[in-house]
Design an enzyme around this catalytic site. Sequence first.
Site, PDB file in Angstrom:
ATOM      1  N   CYS A   1       0.868  -1.188   0.000  1.00 22.98           N
ATOM      2  CA  CYS A   1       0.000   0.000   0.000  1.00 22.98           C
ATOM      3  C   CYS A   1       0.904   1.237   0.000  1.00 22.98           C
ATOM      4  CB  CYS A   1      -0.839   0.001   1.270  1.00 22.98           C
ATOM      5  SG  CYS A   1       0.216   0.041   2.741  1.00 22.98           S
TER       6      CYS A   1
ATOM      7  N   HIS B   1       3.834   2.023  11.775  1.00 26.52           N
ATOM      8  CA  HIS B   1       2.719   1.804  12.715  1.00 26.52           C
ATOM      9  C   HIS B   1       2.494   2.972  13.665  1.00 26.52           C
ATOM     10  CE1 HIS B   1       4.901  -1.947  11.723  1.00 26.52           C
ATOM     11  NE2 HIS B   1       3.690  -2.314  11.359  1.00 26.52           N
TER      12      HIS B   1
ATOM     13  N   GLU C   1       0.545  -0.351  16.351  1.00 30.50           N
ATOM     14  CA  GLU C   1      -0.300   0.805  15.981  1.00 30.50           C
ATOM     15  C   GLU C   1      -1.214   1.185  17.143  1.00 30.50           C
ATOM     16  OE1 GLU C   1      -2.635   0.604  12.293  1.00 30.50           O
ATOM     17  OE2 GLU C   1      -4.077   1.988  13.213  1.00 30.50           O
TER      18      GLU C   1
ATOM     19  N   SER D   1      -1.252  -7.458  10.783  1.00 29.61           N
ATOM     20  CA  SER D   1      -2.678  -7.405  11.109  1.00 29.61           C
ATOM     21  C   SER D   1      -3.531  -7.530   9.847  1.00 29.61           C
ATOM     22  CB  SER D   1      -2.976  -6.086  11.831  1.00 29.61           C
ATOM     23  OG  SER D   1      -4.350  -5.907  11.971  1.00 29.61           O
TER      24      SER D   1
ATOM     25  N   SER E   1       1.891  -5.338   3.473  1.00 30.53           N
ATOM     26  CA  SER E   1       3.340  -5.228   3.701  1.00 30.53           C
ATOM     27  C   SER E   1       4.127  -6.326   2.986  1.00 30.53           C
ATOM     28  CB  SER E   1       3.628  -5.246   5.206  1.00 30.53           C
ATOM     29  OG  SER E   1       2.855  -6.236   5.849  1.00 30.53           O
TER      30      SER E   1
HETATM   31  S1  SF4 Z   1      -2.264  -0.593   5.559  1.00 34.32           S
HETATM   32 FE1  SF4 Z   1      -1.350   0.694   7.159  1.00 34.32          FE
HETATM   33  S2  SF4 Z   1       0.460   1.551   6.167  1.00 34.32           S
HETATM   34 FE2  SF4 Z   1      -0.859   0.808   4.534  1.00 34.32          FE
HETATM   35  S3  SF4 Z   1      -2.075   2.616   3.912  1.00 34.32           S
HETATM   36 FE3  SF4 Z   1      -3.246   1.425   5.435  1.00 34.32          FE
HETATM   37  S4  SF4 Z   1      -2.772   2.444   7.364  1.00 34.32           S
HETATM   38 FE4  SF4 Z   1      -1.192   3.052   5.911  1.00 34.32          FE
END
Ligand code: SF4
Length: 308
Positions: free
Chosen positions: A12, A74, A126, A223, A266
Amino acid sequence: MRVILAQPRGFCAGVVRAIDIVERALEKYGEPVYVRHEIVHNRHVVEALKSKGARFVEELTEVPDGAVTVFSAHGVPQTVVKDAQSRGLPVLDATCPLVSKVHSQGKRYVAHGRTLVLIGHAGHPEVEGTMGQVGAPVHLVQSEKDVETLPIPSDAPVAYVTQTTLSIDDTKGIIAALKRRFSDIVGPETSDICYATQNRQMAVRDLCRVADVILVVGAKNSSNSNRLREIGIEEGVPSYLITDGDELDPSWVRGMKTVGLTAGASAPEELVLNVIAALRRIDADLEVSQMHGKKEHIEFRLPAELRN
Ligand code: SF4
């Protein structure tokens, strides 16, 4: 056997920005650059950055005086920000802007005299960051059951915020329970569940309509990746969370016609390719295609000192 790839999947904008921050800091300041906590929850990403000169620590006490220090995507509690300031550490903050937005919302609610409830998972960095940013006691709820035992009077002014990477449906249930329990409660106008989490969850639900089994590429402590696996299970499709192709158990996919493959926010695309290679070792004639899905165009700006 055929594999259908979820769209969108994987990185992301918050993860891309966090990794960029570490890489650019290494280019600009040279190694070592210290990173508090895994920059994002993926061992492969962490190892790749380590090989470039990043050093990962859990606490600031492990950072030598004067060393460039990055806070992970986080977010961190205020105590950590203050510790870094008092030691004069040069800090680059890789907290995802969508997590920072939740911090600001929480602070605003508290400033308006409301008791804050955070919907999230205990122990997640987080959640620890958000609880430690607000500057007032925060009540954590993890389930609808927790709402019943909150030590807050039912007519007290209350507000809620949520962790960004929860399941949309779980959050809905908890918010509904909060609204039943408290007569004066407010929350954000749009959900705190971030766009990337929502899009990946919707894509995996679509994938469940055509897949016999779901494979989610992601870390066990991620998560949003765990939520993707749970959604597969909720939809009645056997679903597994794997770090890479080495963790693929051939018995999960043997005899299956369609494997749905996705990745948490991630998890890098090369790990998705690694899983496809592992599937191809099981079936050399594997067909690979990608679902139609939402295109994402969101990018987050880097901190000013690292632009250009
Ligand atoms: S998954 Fe976490 S790091 Fe990725 S855009 Fe959403 S809040 Fe931001």
